[in-house]
Design a protein around this motif. Structure first.
Motif, PDB file in Angstrom:
ATOM      1  N   PHE A  68      -2.284 -22.637  24.896  1.00 56.95           N
ATOM      2  CA  PHE A  68      -3.601 -22.551  25.511  1.00 56.95           C
ATOM      3  C   PHE A  68      -4.354 -21.318  25.037  1.00 56.95           C
ATOM      4  CE2 PHE A  68      -1.220 -25.348  28.260  1.00 56.95           C
ATOM      5  CZ  PHE A  68      -2.140 -26.349  28.526  1.00 56.95           C
ATOM      6  N   THR A  76      -1.856 -20.266  32.904  1.00 55.97           N
ATOM      7  CA  THR A  76      -1.261 -20.702  31.630  1.00 55.97           C
ATOM      8  C   THR A  76       0.120 -21.292  31.867  1.00 55.97           C
ATOM      9  OG1 THR A  76      -2.376 -18.790  30.643  1.00 55.97           O
ATOM     10  CG2 THR A  76      -0.830 -20.001  29.255  1.00 55.97           C
ATOM     11  N   ALA A  79      -0.086 -24.683  33.655  1.00 57.22           N
ATOM     12  CA  ALA A  79      -0.604 -25.704  32.734  1.00 57.22           C
ATOM     13  C   ALA A  79       0.485 -26.179  31.784  1.00 57.22           C
ATOM     14  CB  ALA A  79      -1.795 -25.151  31.954  1.00 57.22           C
ATOM     15  N   GLU A  83       2.169 -29.894  31.550  1.00 51.60           N
ATOM     16  CA  GLU A  83       2.130 -30.619  30.276  1.00 51.60           C
ATOM     17  C   GLU A  83       3.507 -31.158  29.911  1.00 51.60           C
ATOM     18  OE1 GLU A  83      -0.294 -31.363  27.963  1.00 51.60           O
ATOM     19  OE2 GLU A  83      -1.799 -30.739  29.417  1.00 51.60           O
ATOM     20  N   HIS A 172      -7.386 -28.246  32.223  1.00 48.38           N
ATOM     21  CA  HIS A 172      -6.688 -27.070  31.711  1.00 48.38           C
ATOM     22  C   HIS A 172      -7.440 -26.372  30.578  1.00 48.38           C
ATOM     23  CE1 HIS A 172      -2.640 -28.803  33.299  1.00 48.38           C
ATOM     24  NE2 HIS A 172      -3.221 -28.029  34.188  1.00 48.38           N
ATOM     25  N   ARG A 196     -13.647 -30.261  36.243  1.00 47.89           N
ATOM     26  CA  ARG A 196     -12.253 -30.008  36.581  1.00 47.89           C
ATOM     27  C   ARG A 196     -11.800 -30.863  37.755  1.00 47.89           C
ATOM     28  NH1 ARG A 196     -13.701 -26.533  33.324  1.00 47.89           N
ATOM     29  NH2 ARG A 196     -12.222 -25.416  32.039  1.00 47.89           N
ATOM     30  N   VAL A 247      -7.313 -20.195  31.459  1.00 51.08           N
ATOM     31  CA  VAL A 247      -7.198 -21.425  32.228  1.00 51.08           C
ATOM     32  C   VAL A 247      -7.583 -21.061  33.660  1.00 51.08           C
ATOM     33  CG1 VAL A 247      -5.647 -23.211  33.069  1.00 51.08           C
ATOM     34  CG2 VAL A 247      -5.374 -22.345  30.747  1.00 51.08           C
ATOM     35  N   TRP A 250      -5.467 -23.961  38.549  1.00 49.39           N
ATOM     36  CA  TRP A 250      -4.092 -24.435  38.450  1.00 49.39           C
ATOM     37  C   TRP A 250      -3.530 -24.695  39.840  1.00 49.39           C
ATOM     38  CZ3 TRP A 250      -5.676 -19.452  37.513  1.00 49.39           C
ATOM     39  CH2 TRP A 250      -5.140 -18.432  38.307  1.00 49.39           C
TER      40      TRP A 250
END
Length: 280
Positions: A68, A76, A79, A83, A172, A196, A247, A250
């Motif tokens: 990222f 981060t 995210a 993922e 993200h 978002r 980012v 979250w």
């Protein structure tokens, strides 16, 4: 006669050894066949460690791909965990050393045809400081109880939470919150305008505090505004700042989902990594 008795004894002994070996071998073979195949989720843990390392070294020497970029924050980390099909259970920091407990296997690897039976839920502990080579991970026993203290499976709870999170294209992606008021209404408008959250997502329980504010949340000159809010009932943190390489949104760690407080968002939105590209 004695020789024949000895020979018979050796023969029976050999038969017993063979039978015993066959029994042990059969048991081990059965265990191998019935034990869950953890190779797929273990591979995800290894890939997560590699990607975290790249994010911790996101400048000139970065290996690139799957990162990222920018300063490394809790956003981060979350995210990257998402993922890789998992959820952050908890995060603890002591100086520059950080420990993250992670549950993987809530969702198979994206684009991979993996039999769910061969992708069991597993937990890992990641430790890291700064730099690509600092990330280490080990197996961890998954929690036996739900983070909210209610009866039921923690994996089922986190799996349901994972499904409720917004999955928009920009969730993200790095973005600047410049121009948006540091208020609950400004935070909600930022989420909608930057896509978002989708029109079908519900945003509730929004509370924020300037990270340099006093105990009442009043601004004291800091231009970062940390927000705790619920999206579809799942607690999220939002870091509103002029920085365009973070980012900003979250999901809160599992152990903070129940409380979802602005003061927790303030702690979570602090930078605890580095961006070597900015350090020269």
């Amino acid at each position: 006669m004695r020789k024949r008795a000895v020979a018979r004894g050796l023969l029976y002994g050999g038969i017993a050894l063979v039978a015993g070996a066959a029994g042990v071998g059969g048991t081990l073979g059965y265990q191998r066949l019935t034990a869950p195949d953890t190779s797929a989720v273990d591979a995800q843990a290894a890939a997560l460690a590699q990607d975290l390392g790249q994010d911790l070294n996101a400048g000139f020497h970065s290996a690139g791909g799957g990162t990222f970029g920018g300063p490394f924050t809790e956003g981060t980390l979350v995210a990257q965990v998402e993922e890789h099909g998992g959820a952050l259970l908890s995060l603890r920091s002591a100086g520059l050393t950080h420990t993250a407990d992670v549950m993987l296997g809530l969702e198979p690897p994206e684009g991979a045809a993996v039999d769910p039976d061969a992708y069991p839920v597993r937990c890992y502990r990641f430790r890291f400081t700064r730099g690509a080579g600092s990330v280490r991970h080990t197996d961890l026993a998954c929690p036996a109880t739900r983070p909210d203290g209610r009866p039921g499976s923690p994996a089922a709870e986190l799996g349901a939470q994972f499904a409720l999170e917004p999955h928009t294209a920009n969730v993200h992606r790095e973005a600047s919150a410049a121009g948006y008021d540091h208020t609950p209404a400004g935070a909600t408008r930022f989420l909608r305008d930057t896509h978002r959250v989708a029109g079908t997502d519900t945003v509730t329980d929004v509370s924020g505090r300037a990270t340099g504010g006093d105990v009442y949340g009043r601004a004291t000159g800091d231009d970062v505004y940390a927000v705790a809010l619920r999206i579809n009932g799942v607690c999220h943190y939002l870091r509103m700042s002029a920085d365009a390489d973070l980012v900003p949104l979250w999901a809160a760690p599992a152990d903070e989902q129940h409380d979802c407080l602005a003061r927790q968002a303030v702690i979570a939105s602090a930078l605890f990594g580095s961006d070597p590209a900015r350090e020269g």
